[in-house]
Design an enzyme around this catalytic site. Structure first.
Site, PDB file in Angstrom:
ATOM      1  CE1 TYR A 109      54.909  52.079   7.996  1.00  0.00           C
ATOM      2  CE2 TYR A 109      55.816  49.968   8.683  1.00  0.00           C
ATOM      3  CZ  TYR A 109      55.047  51.074   8.941  1.00  0.00           C
ATOM      4  OH  TYR A 109      54.416  51.194  10.156  1.00  0.00           O
ATOM      5  CD  GLU A 197      54.390  54.798  10.357  1.00  0.00           C
ATOM      6  OE1 GLU A 197      53.554  53.890  10.296  1.00  0.00           O
ATOM      7  OE2 GLU A 197      54.101  55.997  10.209  1.00  0.00           O
TER       8      GLU A 197
END
Ligand code: ADP
Ligand code: MG
Length: 389
Positions: A109, A197
């Site tokens: 991530y 993101e």
């Protein structure tokens, strides 16, 4: 403003962030053609909506043949996809993104966002990628690393090494990560993003870091500075009422209660919603009609509040500072009359020309409830919505 994954990946390419080759399609045939033009043994068909968690909801499918690409696209296009990030109605799938399938050895991530507390852009990374980062943060916060960037110094190589170490990357991947982090930082500043993101950022079987997903939010106030970003807007993904509100320069957010609130000033709107809650009710919306409102805006606001039929009562709370109460009263009367309103409207006016305003409401014979203060206005609106009063 949000954009689609395929648009995010276009921007990634511009800023040297590696992402899979792919093409966007709006029909199953187009999707098949797109797949044919990519030289890869397998494809991934991805529903394009302004929400994540598509994978678990059937919006991301691996296709082994061109026929499968067509079938998966046909199954997605024209439907509404419900994920745990959308509401129960989901979002319309008007396009799919067909990309080469990657051989994944590891999912990470990585995001960059504005941290208001430290007043800096901050990188957030985790080796627990591909998952709901909120869940990782709640259950295993030690698996998340945060690296704030000083605005004057900019992103430093040691900070990239810090993130690489937290992700357990090797030497080769460390320099790839530096390129990606630099790209993210440049993209963020150049386009006035508010959040970027990549979930997951993957390492492929042959050791390449690739952005497999991409979500970008932009600062709405900066959109006029970026015509290329403005052109990426997809109104079909936005709340129809919120979009209409924008046209009238109204600040509107749909909520799930049944008391429509029309207020001037964001602070007063928040206080009004709090008061409705305190009295046991639930607001149907947040609405700030602005300081210098007029009759047309009030009318447009009423239309918005009433458009979906769930509103059982309307609470108007206006402080006439810049705007005069008689102007507001005229707007309310015009709207109520024109729209043949059948649900109760409680009005609390205060400020300049309040006597004239209240007299107009009283003399109209339209059966509006004029409240003396916010406390009793909220109480009355809640009772009326419940059908008690
Ligand atoms: P979402 O976050 O909306 O669920 P993602 O793009 O993150 O959508 O895809 C979900 C999962 O599907 C990823 O975590 C990854 O495991 C897999 N996936 C997505 N794109 C590809 C691809 N090109 N090749 C292989 N697997 C993929
Ligand atoms: Mg994802």
């Amino acid at each position: 403003m949000n954009i689609h994954e395929y648009q995010a990946k276009q921007l990634f390419k511009e800023f040297a962030i590696p992402a899979p080759q792919g093409a966007v399609a709006t029909t199953p045939e187009q999707a098949q053609q797109a797949a044919q033009s990519l030289s890869t043994p397998a494809w991934v068909v991805k529903a394009q909506i302004h929400a994540g968690a598509r994978g678990k909801a059937g919006g991301v499918k691996v296709a082994r043949t061109l026929d499968e690409v067509k079938d998966y696209s046909a199954a997605m296009l024209g439907t509404r996809l419900v994920t745990h990030q959308t509401d129960a109605a989901g979002l319309p799938v008007n396009s799919v993104w067909v990309e080469e399938a990657s051989a994944i050895s590891q999912e990470y991530y990585l995001s960059l966002l504005l941290d208001r507390e430290s007043e800096r852009l901050i990188f957030i990374a985790s080796a627990a990628g591909g998952m709901d980062i909120e869940a990782v943060a709640a259950e295993t916060p030690e698996k998340i690393v945060r690296v704030p960037v000083h605005p004057a110094a900019g992103l430093q190589p040691y900070q990239c090494r810090q993130v690489a170490a937290a992700l357990g990357l090797g030497k080769e991947q460390q320099s790839q990560l530096q390129t990606i982090m630099n790209g993210l930082y440049q993209l963020f500043l150049a386009k006035d993003a508010s959040q970027i993101e990549i979930n997951p950022l993957i390492q492929t079987d042959d050791g390449k870091l690739v952005a497999l997903d991409g979500k970008i939010n932009f600062d709405d106030n900066a959109i006029p500075l970026h015509p290329d970003i403005a052109a990426m807007r997809d109104a079909s993904q936005e709340d129809a009422k919120e979009a209409e509100a924008k046209q009238f320069d109204l600040n509107y957010i749909t909520l799930d209660g049944n008391i429509g609130c029309m207020v001037n000033g964001a602070g007063l709107a928040m206080a009004t919603m709090d008061m409705v809650k305190l009295k046991g009710g639930a607001p149907a919306n947040f609405l700030d009609v602005g300081g210098g409102t007029n009759k047309d805006k009030v009318k447009a606001a009423f239309k918005l509040i009433l458009s979906d039929g769930t509103t059982k009562a309307v609470l108007v709370n206006i402080f006439g500072g810049i705007v005069k109460c008689d102007v507001i009263a005229a707007g309310i009367l015009a709207a109520v009359e024109e729209m043949h309103l059948t649900i109760p409207v409680v009005v609390r006016l205060e400020g300049t020309n309040v006597e004239q305003g209240l007299a107009m409401l009283k003399d109209s014979g339209l059966g509006l409830y004029a409240a003396e203060d916010l406390n009793s206005a909220a109480e009355q609106a809640v009772k009326l919505a419940e059908g008690v009063a």
